[in-house]
Design a protein around this motif. Structure first.
Motif, PDB file in Angstrom:
ATOM      1  N   GLY A 149       8.703   5.581  -8.607  1.00  0.00           N
ATOM      2  CA  GLY A 149       9.424   4.293  -8.898  1.00  0.00           C
ATOM      3  C   GLY A 149       9.530   3.366  -9.982  1.00  0.00           C
ATOM      4  N   LYS A 150      10.084   2.514  -9.979  1.00  0.00           N
ATOM      5  CA  LYS A 150      11.037   1.824 -10.996  1.00  0.00           C
ATOM      6  C   LYS A 150       9.261   1.225 -12.110  1.00  0.00           C
ATOM      7  CE  LYS A 150      15.094   0.686  -9.091  1.00  0.00           C
ATOM      8  NZ  LYS A 150      16.019   0.132  -8.740  1.00  0.00           N
ATOM      9  N   GLU A 151       8.374   1.014 -11.521  1.00  0.00           N
ATOM     10  CA  GLU A 151       7.418   0.130 -12.794  1.00  0.00           C
ATOM     11  C   GLU A 151       5.973   1.157 -12.139  1.00  0.00           C
ATOM     12  OE1 GLU A 151       4.997  -2.195  -9.695  1.00  0.00           O
ATOM     13  OE2 GLU A 151       6.446  -2.138  -7.977  1.00  0.00           O
ATOM     14  N   LEU A 152       4.950   1.053 -13.824  1.00  0.00           N
ATOM     15  CA  LEU A 152       4.320   1.721 -13.663  1.00  0.00           C
ATOM     16  C   LEU A 152       2.775   1.034 -12.553  1.00  0.00           C
ATOM     17  CD1 LEU A 152       2.998   3.103 -16.725  1.00  0.00           C
ATOM     18  CD2 LEU A 152       1.495   2.647 -15.434  1.00  0.00           C
ATOM     19  N   LEU A 153       2.464   2.068 -12.286  1.00  0.00           N
ATOM     20  CA  LEU A 153       1.551   1.901 -11.104  1.00  0.00           C
ATOM     21  C   LEU A 153       0.084   2.739 -10.553  1.00  0.00           C
ATOM     22  CD1 LEU A 153       0.448  -0.232  -8.925  1.00  0.00           C
ATOM     23  CD2 LEU A 153       1.466   1.243  -6.720  1.00  0.00           C
ATOM     24  N   VAL A 154      -0.466   2.451 -11.187  1.00  0.00           N
ATOM     25  CA  VAL A 154      -2.267   3.330 -11.229  1.00  0.00           C
ATOM     26  C   VAL A 154      -2.497   3.300 -10.275  1.00  0.00           C
ATOM     27  CG1 VAL A 154      -1.993   3.120 -14.023  1.00  0.00           C
ATOM     28  CG2 VAL A 154      -3.688   1.393 -12.507  1.00  0.00           C
ATOM     29  N   SER A 155      -3.731   4.048  -9.652  1.00  0.00           N
ATOM     30  CA  SER A 155      -4.068   3.625  -9.222  1.00  0.00           C
ATOM     31  C   SER A 155      -4.951   2.859  -8.587  1.00  0.00           C
ATOM     32  CB  SER A 155      -5.199   5.708  -8.869  1.00  0.00           C
ATOM     33  OG  SER A 155      -6.091   5.163  -9.589  1.00  0.00           O
ATOM     34  N   GLY A 156      -6.049   1.725  -9.682  1.00  0.00           N
ATOM     35  CA  GLY A 156      -6.608   1.110  -9.176  1.00  0.00           C
ATOM     36  C   GLY A 156      -5.648  -0.554  -8.736  1.00  0.00           C
ATOM     37  N   GLY A 157      -4.828  -0.044  -8.830  1.00  0.00           N
ATOM     38  CA  GLY A 157      -3.469  -1.234  -8.541  1.00  0.00           C
ATOM     39  C   GLY A 157      -2.547  -1.322  -6.881  1.00  0.00           C
ATOM     40  N   VAL A 158      -3.209   0.034  -6.141  1.00  0.00           N
ATOM     41  CA  VAL A 158      -2.911  -0.154  -5.148  1.00  0.00           C
ATOM     42  C   VAL A 158      -4.068  -0.630  -4.197  1.00  0.00           C
ATOM     43  CG1 VAL A 158      -2.492   1.624  -3.102  1.00  0.00           C
ATOM     44  CG2 VAL A 158      -1.781   1.979  -5.765  1.00  0.00           C
ATOM     45  N   GLY A 159      -3.560  -1.381  -3.360  1.00  0.00           N
ATOM     46  CA  GLY A 159      -4.290  -2.152  -2.498  1.00  0.00           C
ATOM     47  C   GLY A 159      -3.444  -1.730  -0.879  1.00  0.00           C
ATOM     48  N   SER A 160      -4.163  -2.740  -0.493  1.00  0.00           N
ATOM     49  CA  SER A 160      -4.603  -1.897   1.569  1.00  0.00           C
ATOM     50  C   SER A 160      -2.671  -2.157   2.031  1.00  0.00           C
ATOM     51  CB  SER A 160      -5.100  -2.650   2.607  1.00  0.00           C
ATOM     52  OG  SER A 160      -4.555  -4.147   1.699  1.00  0.00           O
ATOM     53  N   HIS A 161      -2.046  -2.709   0.881  1.00  0.00           N
ATOM     54  CA  HIS A 161      -0.993  -2.342   1.385  1.00  0.00           C
ATOM     55  C   HIS A 161       0.010  -2.635   0.634  1.00  0.00           C
ATOM     56  CE1 HIS A 161       3.273  -2.494   4.561  1.00  0.00           C
ATOM     57  NE2 HIS A 161       3.561  -3.226   3.824  1.00  0.00           N
ATOM     58  N   THR A 162       0.943  -1.735  -0.071  1.00  0.00           N
ATOM     59  CA  THR A 162       1.636  -2.197  -2.091  1.00  0.00           C
ATOM     60  C   THR A 162       3.247  -1.029  -1.688  1.00  0.00           C
ATOM     61  OG1 THR A 162      -0.437  -1.783  -3.360  1.00  0.00           O
ATOM     62  CG2 THR A 162       1.406  -1.897  -4.104  1.00  0.00           C
ATOM     63  N   ARG A 163       3.916  -1.878  -1.448  1.00  0.00           N
ATOM     64  CA  ARG A 163       5.455  -1.439  -1.408  1.00  0.00           C
ATOM     65  C   ARG A 163       5.624  -1.330  -3.220  1.00  0.00           C
ATOM     66  NH1 ARG A 163       8.790  -3.686   3.198  1.00  0.00           N
ATOM     67  NH2 ARG A 163       7.842  -3.293   4.741  1.00  0.00           N
ATOM     68  N   MET A 164       6.794   0.439  -3.519  1.00  0.00           N
ATOM     69  CA  MET A 164       7.329   0.245  -4.795  1.00  0.00           C
ATOM     70  C   MET A 164       8.490   0.893  -4.951  1.00  0.00           C
ATOM     71  SD  MET A 164       6.154   2.823  -7.287  1.00  0.00           S
ATOM     72  CE  MET A 164       4.649   2.117  -7.947  1.00  0.00           C
ATOM     73  N   LYS A 165       9.862   0.434  -5.650  1.00  0.00           N
ATOM     74  CA  LYS A 165      10.966   0.537  -4.830  1.00  0.00           C
ATOM     75  C   LYS A 165      11.061   1.843  -5.626  1.00  0.00           C
ATOM     76  CE  LYS A 165      15.572  -0.280  -4.389  1.00  0.00           C
ATOM     77  NZ  LYS A 165      16.124  -0.162  -3.280  1.00  0.00           N
ATOM     78  N   PRO A 166      11.668   3.250  -5.070  1.00  0.00           N
ATOM     79  CA  PRO A 166      12.745   4.243  -5.517  1.00  0.00           C
ATOM     80  C   PRO A 166      13.377   3.890  -6.896  1.00  0.00           C
ATOM     81  CG  PRO A 166      12.197   4.235  -3.611  1.00  0.00           C
ATOM     82  CD  PRO A 166      12.257   3.181  -3.776  1.00  0.00           C
TER      83      PRO A 166
END
Length: 689
Positions: free
Chosen positions: A566-583
């Motif tokens: 992914g293009k951004e830094l996302l730890v598990s605590g930042g994941v919600g019920s529906h989160t999108r990330m651009k690879p």
């Protein structure tokens, strides 16, 4: 003319509805509405089971059927000023308008009527005038201590007459006139009686609750109260100054410079700790607070409410603001008044001219007077507190340094780990070098620890995290330092993403693939990457021929790997019920937090990316984060959404089938994912989905 009359009537009704009612009138109106099915002028009352205590009912009480935590029964009685007529429904008749002396008998205050006769008050309250009589109920007289009642009735011409005159005001005052915080000179040497009209509809005079109000008479009005009131001549400070049980409190008040305030005009509520309450505090803690003027003032102000709160005004737990700036929950349990849910209140309703005192047998220490260690020991991070002490870090947690403690909650530890040198170093990096507020943190901020490491702040839509640890509760701000409760033990970054992968044998195939694809330099350079790292098992699940072909084609391999980054830094605590990330390559990654049932009724939440579970999350690196996955991640099929009516189902099904066919064709055209779909791991994934 007819239309004008109708308009006038409508405006009159609107005006009537818009007139501001007192809290008492509002709750009385609600009781009338609840009782109207039983006839005119009937009020619904809530009576606490096993007692004689009755209350007009507001909406909340009506549905909860509880007062002070105790169940109630509904009774239906005549509203104030009305009475029954035999054979007729409800209470259609207004009570006869007679003088105050006779009204006492009509409203059931017969003991007050008898004592009025003995004290030769009868002629006065039968004669001309306009009086308000706060008449004690029969039960109120019976509840008086024997020695006090004996003293009154043994000297009826002076003591009893004075006591009755103190219950009288030389003017007519309805419940609407009894404003919150008002006072009126009584007919006993003009000593004031003090009125409080609370938002829940309860009205008190000198903390005695009005149980029957607005009983009109030809020469005044009668309000029946639930206790005999006595004259108040001293302020709160004088009260504290003359009671030996409050000697330590008296000393503390003087040391904190609060004497003048407690002597001044106001409507304070003081929860007064007894000498015994102070003795329960560890001597070191007590001496530290007593020797610190700032902490001591905060401690005492935490025991003082901004408004006067009589015990009879409480029917349920209510948060009330203190002079210290935070709140106490004042409630009740049966006939016991509670503080923060504890029945620590003894003597109640000791009145002064500027407020009320309730004795408590336990000292309340606000966070603002505590050290870091005391903050930790009194909350949900006791395991961490114990570990910090065992690691020899207690000097930082008990001193006057301006620090911020990142304290993992107890649930973050499966068991109490032994404190090794490695763990001590880790704990040192849970202490930040400055005192912070979580509200002032911002995304990308860098925080320095006592151990010399730099930690990053990540602000997400649903969370605020420092590295992998996300804040799980409100800040606790102590005397010199602040504590953040976090959901995990912090994992400081250990090298670049490439270093993290090389240091873990599970990713040896992935490391080789990265090198083959020419991505090594990227994985080592500064950035904010989120890497969903397939383990060796994820690669070995592919057919050997397909895997070898993939690993032998650097361009195709780079495309596959970039879809996992992914293009951004996302730890598990930042994941919600529906989160999108651009690879880095590809359209999108879909992330969600899914729960799995666990033993002992606990639940465990796991991050999923494109429905593939993350087997280990939050391996922090200086330029990103690594999450291990057990399968090669493939794109999800496009979602088909439609709000078409039932008649269009056939067309909708056709379009959906066509879309799926188109998607399959696109996948077939992609040689990489054609192989992935044929692999063992992908077939397993499809079945589980």
């Amino acid at each position: 003319m007819k239309h004008f009359t109708l308009l006038s009537l409508v405006l009159a009704v609107i005006a009537t509805l818009c007139v501001a009612k007192s809290p008492y009138q509002s709750v009385l109106q609600h009781s009338r509405i609840r009782g109207r099915q039983h006839g005119p002028n009937v009020c619904a009352m809530q009576q606490i089971q096993g007692t004689d205590k009755k209350y007009f009912t507001n909406c909340k009480q009506w549905y909860h059927r509880k007062i002070c935590g105790k169940p109630t029964v509904i009774t239906y009685e005549c509203c104030p000023g009305y009475e029954k007529i035999p054979g007729e429904k409800g209470c259609p008749a207004a009570l006869p308008l007679v003088n105050i002396y006779n009204t006492l008998g009509v409203v059931g205050a017969t003991t007050t009527k008898m004592y009025s006769e003995r004290a030769e008050l009868q002629a006065e309250i039968e004669g001309p005038g306009s009086f308000t009589f706060f008449a004690p109920s029969n039960e109120a007289w019976a509840a008086l201590p024997t020695e006090i009642l004996d003293a009154l009735v043994s000297n009826v011409n002076i003591e009893l007459l004075n006591a009755l005159h103190y219950h009288m005001v030389n003017r007519r005052l309805t419940s609407d006139d009894l404003k919150h915080g008002s006072s009126y000179p009584s007919m006993y040497q003009d000593f004031d009686v003090h009125i409080h009209h609370y938002p829940n509809g309860i009205v008190t005079v000198n903390c005695a609750r009005l149980v029957k109000t607005d009983q009109h008479a030809t020469n005044g009005i009668v309000h029946v109260v639930d206790r005999v009131i006595t004259a108040i001549t001293n302020n709160i400070h004088t009260f504290i100054d003359t009671d030996d049980d409050l000697e330590t409190l008296r000393t503390a008040v003087a040391a904190a410079g609060l004497t003048t305030m407690l002597e001044s005009d106001g409507h304070y509520t003081v929860f007064a700790p007894t000498n015994e309450a102070f003795e329960k505090i560890p001597p070191d803690t007590l001496n530290r607070i007593l020797g610190d003027p700032v902490a001591l003032k905060d401690l005492l102000n935490y025991h003082i409410l901004k408004n006067m709160q009589c015990s009879e005004s409480i029917v349920a737990g209510t948060p009330l603001e203190t002079l210290q700036g935070t709140v106490l929950e004042v409630g009740c349990d049966g006939d016991q008044m509670t503080l923060n849910g504890k029945t620590i209140i003894g003597l109640k309703d000791q009145l002064g001219t500027n407020g009320v005192v309730h004795y408590i047998n336990e000292l309340l220490i606000p966070d603002s007077a505590k050290t870091l260690l005391e903050l930790a020991q009194g909350s949900s991070v006791t395991t961490a507190a114990k570990m910090f002490v065992e690691a020899g870090l207690d000097s930082h947690l008990t001193g006057s340094e301006a620090l911020t403690l990142l304290a993992p909650q107890n649930e973050a530890f499966k068991e109490d780990p032994a404190v090794t040198d490695e763990l001590k170093t880790l704990l040192t990096n849970h202490i930040l070098k400055e005192q912070l507020s979580s509200k002032s943190l911002y995304h990308g901020q860098v925080l320095e620890t006592l151990g010399g490491l730099n930690l990053r702040v990540f602000v997400y839509r649903n969370n605020l995290c420092i590295e992998n640890a996300c804040i799980a509760a409100h800040d606790k701000t102590g005397r010199f330092a602040t504590m953040f409760t976090v959901d995990k033990v912090l994992t400081p970054p250990s090298g670049t993403v490439m270093d993290v992968l090389k240091g873990d044998d599970r990713f040896s195939t992935l490391v080789g693939a990265i090198q083959t694809a020419g991505l090594t330099e990227m994985m080592n350079q500064p950035g904010t990457y989120t890497v969903f790292a397939p383990t060796n098992e994820a690669f070995s699940a592919m057919p050997a021929a397909d895997l070898n072909k993939l690993l032998g084609n650097p361009t195709q391999l780079a495309g596959v790997l970039k879809y996992h980054i992914g293009k951004e830094l996302l730890v598990s605590g930042g994941v919600g019920s529906h989160t999108r990330m651009k690879p880095l390559q590809g359209e999108r990654l879909e992330l969600s937090m899914m729960s799995l049932a666990m033993p002992a009724s606990r639940r465990n939440y796991t991050v999923h990316v494109n429905k593939v579970p993350v087997t280990e999350a939050d391996m922090m690196a200086t330029n990103g984060v690594v999450h291990a996955v057990g399968s090669i991640i493939q794109p999800l099929p496009p979602k088909v959404m439609s709000d078409e009516p039932e008649a269009a189902k056939g067309a909708r099904v056709f379009r959906h089938t066509s879309t799926v066919r188109t998607h399959r064709q696109a996948v077939k055209n992609d040689d990489l994912f054609q192989k992935v779909l044929r692999s063992h791991s992908s077939r397993t994934l499809s079945r589980t989905q």
